[in-house]
Design a protein around this motif. Sequence first.
Motif, short mmCIF file in Angstrom:
data_model
loop_
_atom_site.label_atom_id
_atom_site.label_comp_id
_atom_site.label_asym_id
_atom_site.label_seq_id
_atom_site.Cartn_x
_atom_site.Cartn_y
_atom_site.Cartn_z
N MET A 72 62.66 45.12 44.13
CA MET A 72 61.83 46.31 44.22
C MET A 72 60.70 46.06 45.22
N VAL A 73 60.50 46.99 46.10
CA VAL A 73 59.46 46.89 47.11
C VAL A 73 58.13 47.29 46.48
N GLU A 74 57.12 46.49 46.73
CA GLU A 74 55.78 46.80 46.22
C GLU A 74 54.91 47.29 47.36
N ARG A 75 54.12 48.30 47.08
CA ARG A 75 53.19 48.82 48.10
C ARG A 75 51.98 47.91 48.25
N VAL A 76 51.63 47.16 47.21
CA VAL A 76 50.49 46.25 47.28
C VAL A 76 50.89 44.92 46.64
N THR A 77 50.54 43.83 47.32
CA THR A 77 50.79 42.48 46.82
C THR A 77 49.50 41.68 46.93
N VAL A 78 49.57 40.43 46.47
CA VAL A 78 48.36 39.61 46.43
C VAL A 78 48.72 38.17 46.77
N THR A 79 47.83 37.50 47.48
CA THR A 79 48.02 36.08 47.78
C THR A 79 47.59 35.25 46.56
N ASP A 80 48.00 34.00 46.54
CA ASP A 80 47.59 33.11 45.45
C ASP A 80 46.07 32.96 45.40
N GLU A 81 45.43 32.89 46.58
CA GLU A 81 43.98 32.74 46.63
C GLU A 81 43.28 33.94 45.99
N ALA A 82 43.76 35.13 46.31
CA ALA A 82 43.15 36.34 45.74
C ALA A 82 43.45 36.43 44.25
N LEU A 83 44.65 36.03 43.84
CA LEU A 83 44.98 36.07 42.42
C LEU A 83 44.08 35.14 41.62
N ASP A 84 43.79 33.95 42.17
CA ASP A 84 42.87 33.03 41.50
C ASP A 84 41.48 33.65 41.36
N LEU A 85 41.02 34.32 42.40
CA LEU A 85 39.70 34.96 42.35
C LEU A 85 39.70 36.11 41.34
N ILE A 86 40.75 36.88 41.30
CA ILE A 86 40.86 37.96 40.31
C ILE A 86 40.76 37.39 38.90
N LYS A 87 41.51 36.32 38.64
CA LYS A 87 41.50 35.71 37.30
C LYS A 87 40.11 35.23 36.91
N SER A 88 39.41 34.62 37.85
CA SER A 88 38.06 34.13 37.53
C SER A 88 37.09 35.29 37.30
N LEU A 89 37.25 36.38 38.04
CA LEU A 89 36.39 37.55 37.84
C LEU A 89 36.68 38.24 36.51
N ILE A 90 37.94 38.25 36.09
CA ILE A 90 38.30 38.82 34.80
C ILE A 90 37.65 38.04 33.66
N GLU A 91 37.59 36.72 33.80
CA GLU A 91 36.95 35.89 32.77
C GLU A 91 35.48 36.27 32.57
N VAL A 92 34.82 36.66 33.65
CA VAL A 92 33.39 37.00 33.60
C VAL A 92 33.17 38.47 33.26
N HIS A 93 33.96 39.37 33.87
CA HIS A 93 33.68 40.80 33.81
C HIS A 93 34.66 41.62 32.98
N GLY A 94 35.72 41.02 32.49
CA GLY A 94 36.74 41.78 31.77
C GLY A 94 37.70 42.45 32.75
N ASP A 95 38.41 43.48 32.27
CA ASP A 95 39.39 44.17 33.10
C ASP A 95 38.75 44.73 34.36
N LEU A 96 39.51 44.67 35.46
CA LEU A 96 39.01 45.08 36.77
C LEU A 96 39.86 46.21 37.35
N MET A 97 39.38 46.73 38.46
CA MET A 97 40.13 47.69 39.27
C MET A 97 39.71 47.49 40.73
N PHE A 98 40.59 47.88 41.64
CA PHE A 98 40.29 47.84 43.07
C PHE A 98 40.35 49.25 43.63
N HIS A 99 39.50 49.49 44.63
CA HIS A 99 39.56 50.75 45.37
C HIS A 99 39.26 50.45 46.83
N GLN A 100 40.09 51.03 47.69
CA GLN A 100 39.86 50.89 49.13
C GLN A 100 39.69 52.27 49.72
#
Length: 118
Positions: free
Chosen positions: A1-29
């Motif tokens: 399945m083709v995804e419109r948005v993907t993430v690098t390992d570096e960004a995924l690590d940062l997302i995980k660390s931000l979730i630990e501090v702030h809870g569930d997140l969202m992105f907007h561009q």
Amino acid sequence: MVERVTVTDEALDLIKSLIEVHGDLMFHQSGGCCDGSSPMCYPRGEFRTGDSDVLLGEIGNTPFYMAKDQYEYWKHTQIIVDAINGRGGMFSLEGPEGKRFLTRSRVFTDEERAELAK
């Protein structure tokens, strides 16, 4: 399945660390004049989305939205969210971390475009 948005390992690590501090997140561009290539990361629900936004998918169990007018320019590309050293947008949660999210992209192949059209 083709995804419109993907993430690098570096960004995924940062997302995980931000979730630990702030809870569930969202992105907007938005594609505005400031930080146009940087998706903004917020606590989930803090940024209100509406009819002028498109949900492209999820990265790290985190929804990624794009302004509809910006999506019209990017719809032929796969969005790749990366994390690099530097200062993020002043309203984005990663700002104090010494890292910033960055949007990269690649053009979908003909086969991928056909699959997305289904």
